[in-house]
Design a protein around this motif. Sequence first.
Motif, PDB file in Angstrom:
ATOM      1  N   ILE A  34       0.862  -1.183   0.000  1.00 26.61           N
ATOM      2  CA  ILE A  34       0.000   0.000   0.000  1.00 26.61           C
ATOM      3  C   ILE A  34       0.899   1.234   0.000  1.00 26.61           C
ATOM      4  O   ILE A  34       1.865   1.317   0.769  1.00 26.61           O
ATOM      5  N   SER A  35       0.596   2.186  -0.897  1.00 21.71           N
ATOM      6  CA  SER A  35       1.487   3.332  -1.065  1.00 21.71           C
ATOM      7  C   SER A  35       0.698   4.609  -1.328  1.00 21.71           C
ATOM      8  O   SER A  35      -0.477   4.571  -1.707  1.00 21.71           O
ATOM      9  N   SER A  36       1.364   5.728  -1.117  1.00 19.67           N
ATOM     10  CA  SER A  36       0.794   7.040  -1.436  1.00 19.67           C
ATOM     11  C   SER A  36       1.928   7.975  -1.843  1.00 19.67           C
ATOM     12  O   SER A  36       3.079   7.802  -1.432  1.00 19.67           O
ATOM     13  N   VAL A  95       0.674   8.549   4.789  1.00 16.05           N
ATOM     14  CA  VAL A  95       0.677   9.791   4.020  1.00 16.05           C
ATOM     15  C   VAL A  95       1.804  10.664   4.561  1.00 16.05           C
ATOM     16  O   VAL A  95       1.895  10.890   5.776  1.00 16.05           O
ATOM     17  N   GLU A  96       2.657  11.173   3.686  1.00 13.47           N
ATOM     18  CA  GLU A  96       3.815  11.962   4.102  1.00 13.47           C
ATOM     19  C   GLU A  96       3.396  13.319   4.661  1.00 13.47           C
ATOM     20  O   GLU A  96       2.510  13.981   4.115  1.00 13.47           O
ATOM     21  N   SER A  97       4.032  13.709   5.740  1.00 11.50           N
ATOM     22  CA  SER A  97       3.807  15.040   6.314  1.00 11.50           C
ATOM     23  C   SER A  97       4.625  16.066   5.545  1.00 11.50           C
ATOM     24  O   SER A  97       5.772  15.803   5.181  1.00 11.50           O
ATOM     25  N   PHE A 139      -4.128   6.954   5.478  1.00 11.33           N
ATOM     26  CA  PHE A 139      -5.383   6.913   4.726  1.00 11.33           C
ATOM     27  C   PHE A 139      -5.930   5.486   4.730  1.00 11.33           C
ATOM     28  O   PHE A 139      -5.194   4.515   4.945  1.00 11.33           O
ATOM     29  N   SER A 140      -7.207   5.373   4.469  1.00 10.88           N
ATOM     30  CA  SER A 140      -7.853   4.066   4.384  1.00 10.88           C
ATOM     31  C   SER A 140      -7.968   3.645   2.926  1.00 10.88           C
ATOM     32  O   SER A 140      -8.438   4.414   2.084  1.00 10.88           O
TER      33      SER A 140
END
Length: 240
Positions: free
Chosen positions: A154-156, A200-202, A214-215
């Motif tokens: 899972i990635s963003s 999720v990156e800050s 995130f879901s």
Amino acid sequence: MLRRAPLLLALLCSPAFAQEEAEGDAPTNLDGVGRITVEAGYRLTSNATLYESWYGAKGPGAGLERAPESTGAPVGALTFAYAVSDLVELGLDLFGSAQNLRLTESLSDGTTVSRKVSTLSYGLLVGLRFQGVLDIGPQGLVPFVGLHTGPTVISSQREGSALQENVGQAWVGSLGATLRLSAKWGITAEYRLMFLRGPVESPDAAKFKGPFSFSNGGNWFSLGVTYTFPPDPSRPLPTF
């Protein structure tokens, strides 16, 4: 004798025709039946937890106008399954889903921007489905309920930032049915409830520690096509 030949031939062939007709029916006992199902559908997912933390008092979007929230995305799944008994089916599911989110943040010069966050998940699930056969439709209806789990990538990626990726454990409950149109083909409708979260990156890890996630689970609704492999008929041993 020649006049009786057609009658004799018909009597000899009738068992073969009856066997072919019987083999054209879908089995009522599912023991040993295999199948391949290809499904596509839509996923409804709430990211309320992400938005509350991102736009909360300690988040990078505190006091800013919220970007439009995306609550859905397309999904796809490929299932390979084999019934180990009349009531229990063991299955492997390959799945994938992608979604674009938007988050508002402030730049160093005070400018407010809305950045796209591209998310992706794919993985392999192993699970059991409990099933049966109902006398509904052309060749019967096979309802099922199942429980699945497996590793998922899972990635963003926030627009203009690095890719964030990890491997998590997905947990899924499923409910569905296959309407058998013939001995081998059917239409499958399935609902899945999945639990899966990704990072999720800050925009500023020192100032906004988070963590933000995130879901990519939620409610999955899909429709697909099933091809069934009936069990091989028992063959008597040859006698000499």
